[in-house]
Write an enzyme that holds these catalytic residues in place. Sequence first.
Site, PDB file in Angstrom:
ATOM      1  CG  MET A 135      22.431 114.103 -52.008  1.00 55.23           C
ATOM      2  SD  MET A 135      23.700 114.354 -53.294  1.00 55.23           S
ATOM      3  CE  MET A 135      23.233 113.206 -54.551  1.00 55.23           C
ATOM      4  CD  GLU A 137      15.618 108.945 -49.543  1.00 59.56           C
ATOM      5  OE1 GLU A 137      14.750 108.171 -49.986  1.00 59.56           O
ATOM      6  OE2 GLU A 137      15.387 110.128 -49.210  1.00 59.56           O
ATOM      7  CB  ALA A 140      16.677 106.986 -53.875  1.00 58.67           C
ATOM      8  CB  ILE A 167      25.187 109.844 -44.481  1.00 57.17           C
ATOM      9  CG1 ILE A 167      23.798 109.626 -45.107  1.00 57.17           C
ATOM     10  CG2 ILE A 167      25.488 111.343 -44.298  1.00 57.17           C
ATOM     11  CD1 ILE A 167      23.669 110.052 -46.580  1.00 57.17           C
ATOM     12  CD  GLU A 252      30.092 114.383 -54.060  1.00 52.52           C
ATOM     13  OE1 GLU A 252      29.106 115.153 -54.135  1.00 52.52           O
ATOM     14  OE2 GLU A 252      30.034 113.269 -53.505  1.00 52.52           O
ATOM     15  N   GLY A 342      53.826  90.835 -55.318  1.00 52.40           N
ATOM     16  CA  GLY A 342      53.761  89.396 -55.042  1.00 52.40           C
ATOM     17  C   GLY A 342      53.313  89.076 -53.633  1.00 52.40           C
ATOM     18  N   GLY A 368      28.583 108.950 -57.628  1.00 52.25           N
ATOM     19  CA  GLY A 368      28.184 108.627 -58.993  1.00 52.25           C
ATOM     20  C   GLY A 368      29.076 107.532 -59.530  1.00 52.25           C
TER      21      GLY A 368
END
Lengths: 383, 356
Positions: A135, A137, A140, A167, A252, A342, A368
Amino acid sequence: MTNHESTAQARRMIFSEEQEAFRKIVRAFVREEMVPRYDAWQEAGCPDRAFWHRCGELGILGIDVPEEYGGMPGSRFTHSVIVTEEIQREFLAVGGLRVQTDICMPYFLSYASDEQKARWLPQLTRGDAISALAMSEPGAGSDVKSMSTRAVRDGDHYVINGAKTFISNGTNADLVILAAKTDPAAGRRGISLIVVEAGTPGFERGRKLDKLGLKAQDLSELSFSDARVPVANLLGQENCGFEYLTSNLAQERISIAVNSQAAASAMLAYVTSQVAGTGAGQLVKFALADCATEIAAGQALVDSALAQLETGTLLPASAAMAKLYCTELQGRALDRCIQILGPAGYPRMDCKITRAYLDGRVSRIYAGSSEIMKVIISQSLGV
Amino acid sequence: MSMQRRIIFDEDHVAFRDSVAKFVAANVGPHASISTIWPLAANDGITGLSIPEEFGGAGIEDQRFVAVLLEELASVGAFGLAVSFGQALGVAIPALVRFGGPGMHAAWLPDLAAGESLCAVHCTDDGQRLEPGASGWSGSLTGVVNGSAARLLLVAAGDENGASGAVPLSIGDPGSVTRTPVAAWTQADIADFRIRDALAAEGGLLSAEAVAQMRSDEQLWLAVIAVAGARAIVDWTLAYVRERKVFGQPLMRFDNTRDVLGALAAQLAVVGSFIDQCLVQRANGPLVAAQTAAAKLAASKLIQISADQGLQLHGGYGYMREYPIAQAFADARCFGLLGGSNEALKRLLALELGSN
């Protein structure tokens, strides 16, 4: 029985006896076959193919898939929750497996035709084929509809041009569910999901991305230069891709919430065991109490979302809340645990918490970001 | 960020900053570590900054030059190197110069100035120290900055009542040092030590007053590095959010982005101002424990929150190592843990509150 143990017992009520038997098998698989190989997978940047075949043999890749296609009979998403929890118990990050079972498989199950299912599902459930969802890019990420990868119809084929990044399983995937614009003028109504197979001319694997953590997870860029893909590889209907993505994103996000929740729980259990009997001071006790309480709240939220997912009543805003809360909780819990352990812990590589902290940081961003979750949630409030 | 001019530096510091920036640009690459950079820094006169001229150094007592060096390293995300130089130049050498005798000076300072040896120091009040035995000093130390590259180790020593001094040790036995693989401050050649019946090097122990100075200085320099790091992180993030477009506009236009950056800017101004005050006062001698504790506590929190929120504003790219914010996130987490944990500092501050 301590209160913490009784909460854990109550937690197990959402799993059936059959699922608890499955958990034992998975636990043994993780301990005996994954833990010893994990360093090699971190070196290689991904698990080996043998791992995928073993997951196929154990039925993990067939969770929630009809038996006729190689599915595990009687399995549900809850089985996948068990796999995720068991992997996190050992602080392993093998997210590529969840990408296949929780993220990609639902697309095949919901939108593939019978012919496509017969073609692809058996290889996916056997572990012969690895899948990915493409999805994002470079230009984007959060703004999905502004993607520019283009699929132009040319007779029986789509001709695809564009580039994807971030991806998961990108380098090794045999089947890539690609989101591309089939109608660029139509914004979100112009996106289609097209399955691109490995070996398609014009489909190139790009760089393996060098991440802060998650060394055994394959994350890469993909590029498409006049890649010709048969129209027979279209999933569902043309230009309905955005709708499909939106409806599948809820699962998802639950998958990620489950993983983050399991990571936080596993770390709390580990740190508690390290601290027990050492004469912990008040600050350590209070920090552990804070962690335990938040983790119990996160568990209640994700279990409630899981129950809604089972009955098909999970709303996008509820999934967003679970994702937002459990990933942010993971960050806070790991941060507190680092402080509790620690200098014997962070930033030493010989301490589990170091890798867990760096592995976990991306959970507030992928699938998201927290900010996008807040957009979804605030919309559901009607503001 | 030009919100406040740094009034604590004069033109000599500015000139030094320019030359350090050039040194860093020329020499500090992805595989740099203190063992490779220390000798190079010696060539530029950096390692001998505060070493008296008679031992081959520049004899500069003004610690603001050290601050400039550490800030320039932090500004390119070289946190491990910054901490390394802080420990050697800002903690060990000033203590050696002030509290060590002539024998110790002659034995160590020339090599340090020439970059031929490096000093590690562990005087943090974290319970780790050497204890006296019949045949010498013994103890285990974990996470010592410069540990695997150093020839001299200055370590707190004492008994169950606490540290009464610092033992200088010549690191001769390679079996006593184990390099520690770490995911943060990786350039600092961090190592663990197992020390058995070691004898103090030339000159004997440094006093309890020396230990107090080293603790205070360690915290001061970590605070300086943390604030400079936070400034750099905010600068990188600002550049990113101005360029990156989401939903058709630069990320900088969104209210959330401005809210996050605005809060960080305010903290930078306040904490930065306090650290600058500390730097000025350091010219008059080591700062009291409560002051450096407050500085380190505030600065550690600031770099950690800057790194976390800066990474978040970078989105997916913030998790990619090609962007300096990713490793900065890993490095930032150390500041609240090492050199005095946040909890230890708060406890000290609370106890000091009652004593005024």
